[in-house]
Design a protein around this motif. Structure first.
Motif, short mmCIF file in Angstrom:
data_model
loop_
_atom_site.label_atom_id
_atom_site.label_comp_id
_atom_site.label_asym_id
_atom_site.label_seq_id
_atom_site.Cartn_x
_atom_site.Cartn_y
_atom_site.Cartn_z
N HIS A 209 -8.34 18.26 18.51
CA HIS A 209 -8.71 16.95 17.95
C HIS A 209 -8.78 17.03 16.43
CE1 HIS A 209 -10.51 13.01 17.72
NE2 HIS A 209 -11.57 13.51 17.05
N ARG A 210 -9.37 18.12 15.92
CA ARG A 210 -9.45 18.29 14.47
C ARG A 210 -8.05 18.45 13.87
NH1 ARG A 210 -14.68 20.26 13.19
NH2 ARG A 210 -16.10 18.89 14.32
N GLU A 211 -7.19 19.17 14.57
CA GLU A 211 -5.82 19.32 14.07
C GLU A 211 -5.11 17.98 14.00
OE1 GLU A 211 -4.09 22.11 16.73
OE2 GLU A 211 -4.77 23.88 15.61
N ASP A 212 -5.35 17.13 15.01
CA ASP A 212 -4.76 15.79 14.98
C ASP A 212 -5.28 14.99 13.79
OD1 ASP A 212 -3.32 16.35 17.25
OD2 ASP A 212 -4.78 15.43 18.63
N GLN A 213 -6.59 15.12 13.54
CA GLN A 213 -7.18 14.41 12.40
C GLN A 213 -6.58 14.92 11.08
OE1 GLN A 213 -11.38 15.09 12.98
NE2 GLN A 213 -11.66 13.13 14.04
N ILE A 214 -6.42 16.24 10.99
CA ILE A 214 -5.84 16.82 9.77
C ILE A 214 -4.41 16.33 9.59
CG2 ILE A 214 -5.04 18.98 8.73
CD1 ILE A 214 -7.51 20.31 10.00
N ASN A 215 -3.66 16.29 10.69
CA ASN A 215 -2.27 15.82 10.60
C ASN A 215 -2.23 14.35 10.15
OD1 ASN A 215 -1.21 18.27 11.39
ND2 ASN A 215 -1.24 17.75 13.58
N GLU A 216 -3.14 13.55 10.69
CA GLU A 216 -3.20 12.14 10.27
C GLU A 216 -3.56 12.03 8.79
OE1 GLU A 216 -5.95 10.19 12.82
OE2 GLU A 216 -4.67 10.31 14.61
N SER A 217 -4.53 12.86 8.36
CA SER A 217 -4.92 12.83 6.95
C SER A 217 -3.76 13.26 6.06
CB SER A 217 -6.12 13.75 6.72
OG SER A 217 -7.24 13.30 7.45
N ASP A 218 -3.03 14.29 6.49
CA ASP A 218 -1.87 14.74 5.71
C ASP A 218 -0.82 13.63 5.62
OD1 ASP A 218 -3.01 17.20 5.30
OD2 ASP A 218 -1.92 18.21 6.93
N ALA A 219 -0.65 12.92 6.72
CA ALA A 219 0.34 11.83 6.71
C ALA A 219 -0.09 10.73 5.75
CB ALA A 219 0.50 11.27 8.12
N ILE A 220 -1.38 10.41 5.75
CA ILE A 220 -1.89 9.37 4.84
C ILE A 220 -1.72 9.81 3.39
CG2 ILE A 220 -3.97 8.16 4.07
CD1 ILE A 220 -4.90 8.23 7.01
N ILE A 221 -2.06 11.07 3.12
CA ILE A 221 -1.93 11.59 1.75
C ILE A 221 -0.48 11.56 1.31
CG2 ILE A 221 -2.14 13.68 0.35
CD1 ILE A 221 -4.64 14.36 2.03
N THR A 222 0.40 11.97 2.20
CA THR A 222 1.83 11.95 1.86
C THR A 222 2.30 10.54 1.56
OG1 THR A 222 2.21 13.89 3.26
CG2 THR A 222 4.13 12.55 2.70
N GLN A 223 1.83 9.60 2.39
CA GLN A 223 2.22 8.20 2.18
C GLN A 223 1.70 7.69 0.83
OE1 GLN A 223 0.68 5.55 5.13
NE2 GLN A 223 2.05 3.87 4.58
N ARG A 224 0.46 8.02 0.50
CA ARG A 224 -0.12 7.58 -0.77
C ARG A 224 0.61 8.22 -1.96
NH1 ARG A 224 -6.64 7.62 0.52
NH2 ARG A 224 -6.62 5.81 1.94
N ASN A 225 0.94 9.51 -1.81
CA ASN A 225 1.67 10.17 -2.90
C ASN A 225 3.03 9.50 -3.13
OD1 ASN A 225 -0.36 12.01 -3.36
ND2 ASN A 225 0.51 13.58 -1.98
N THR A 226 3.64 9.10 -2.04
CA THR A 226 4.94 8.41 -2.16
C THR A 226 4.78 7.10 -2.91
OG1 THR A 226 5.66 9.42 -0.08
CG2 THR A 226 6.88 7.49 -0.87
N ILE A 227 3.71 6.35 -2.58
CA ILE A 227 3.47 5.06 -3.25
C ILE A 227 3.18 5.28 -4.73
CG2 ILE A 227 1.89 3.10 -3.37
CD1 ILE A 227 1.54 3.37 -0.33
N ILE A 228 2.37 6.31 -5.04
CA ILE A 228 2.03 6.59 -6.43
C ILE A 228 3.29 6.95 -7.21
CG2 ILE A 228 0.83 8.22 -7.94
CD1 ILE A 228 -1.39 8.32 -5.80
N GLU A 229 4.12 7.77 -6.64
CA GLU A 229 5.35 8.16 -7.33
C GLU A 229 6.25 6.94 -7.56
OE1 GLU A 229 7.11 11.13 -4.90
OE2 GLU A 229 5.66 12.70 -5.45
N PHE A 230 6.27 6.02 -6.59
CA PHE A 230 7.10 4.82 -6.74
C PHE A 230 6.57 3.94 -7.86
CE2 PHE A 230 7.84 0.37 -5.67
CZ PHE A 230 9.22 0.34 -5.65
N LEU A 231 5.24 3.80 -7.92
CA LEU A 231 4.65 2.97 -8.96
C LEU A 231 4.83 3.58 -10.34
CD1 LEU A 231 1.34 1.85 -7.19
CD2 LEU A 231 3.41 0.48 -7.58
N GLN A 232 4.79 4.90 -10.40
CA GLN A 232 4.95 5.56 -11.70
C GLN A 232 6.37 5.40 -12.23
OE1 GLN A 232 3.69 9.55 -10.96
NE2 GLN A 232 1.51 9.10 -11.41
#
Length: 233
Positions: A209-232
């Motif tokens: 369950h924790r691994e699933d949560q970590i994977n979800e968090s990693d996906a969210i972080i990756t998505q946010r990093n992508t948005i930040i890079e696009f805005l920059q």
């Protein structure tokens, strides 16, 4: 003249004796053999050992070839019992039975001849039909004394067997108690193992369950990093 008992132990731990130093079947056997002109009493080879935790004894004995009756072949017995004394008694008794059955005419008229009507393999020790031609020789008093000796020895042998059986029962009960305790310990260990397996399974589920949560968090972080890079850009 009494024959020396000649008891000794060999280097291999075997007891060798003619067992004539007590009133028992070996002495009665030898007295009967001597009346048939045998010159030496049978020798008993006894050894005690442990087998699967049970004390046992093996006795081997041979009536040798008759000194001058060529048709009287040796008689060999091999008996397993509990202790030395009861096993020697059993070997002598079996030898008496075999001797009487091999020489029924010769033993007729002797107290030993009655043993041809008894089967030692019969647990009830039933006296079978006494042959019509069997008549005890000598006076009635002598015949009665001889018969009583055999009866007394038989009673003593039964007491030895009962004592040995009691010891075997105690050993069996001891083994049962040990086995019962071991079964209880195994059951407790199995219950403990099952409990720990359940704990491990629960922890593994938590980890997944924790691994699933970590994977979800990693996906969210990756998505946010992508948005930040696009805005920059």
């Amino acid at each position: 003249m009494a024959v020396p008992s000649n008891v000794f132990w060999d280097p291999a731990g075997h007891l060798h004796t003619n067992a004539l130093h007590w009133e028992g079947f070996p002495r009665l056997l030898w007295e009967s053999l001597r009346s048939f002109l045998y010159t030496e009493p049978p020798q008993y080879d006894a050894v005690e050992y442990q087998e699967e935790g049970v004390h046992q004894c093996r006795v081997r004995m041979t009536i040798p070839q008759h000194p001058f009756r060529s048709q009287w072949q040796p008689i060999e017995v091999d008996v397993v019992g509990h202790r030395i004394v009861d096993t020697i008694e059993g070997a002598a008794l079996e030898t008496i039975y075999l001797f009487c059955n091999q020489h029924p005419r010769e033993v007729a008229g002797q107290p030993i001849g009655l043993f041809s009507t008894i089967d030692p393999n019969d647990p009830k020790w039933n006296l079978r039909i006494v042959p019509e031609g069997h008549r005890l020789e000598g006076s009635t008093e002598e015949a009665l004394q001889g018969t009583m000796r055999f009866m007394n020895v038989q009673h003593h042998y039964q007491l030895l067997l009962r004592h040995g059986m009691g010891q075997l029962i105690n050993i069996a009960q001891g083994h049962f108690r040990i086995a019962d305790r071991q079964v209880t310990q195994i059951q407790h260990l199995q219950a403990s193992v099952t409990e720990k397996e359940e704990i491990i399974a629960a922890r593994e589920e938590t980890i997944h369950h924790r691994e699933d949560q970590i994977n979800e968090s990693d996906a969210i972080i990756t998505q946010r990093n992508t948005i930040i890079e696009f805005l920059q850009e």
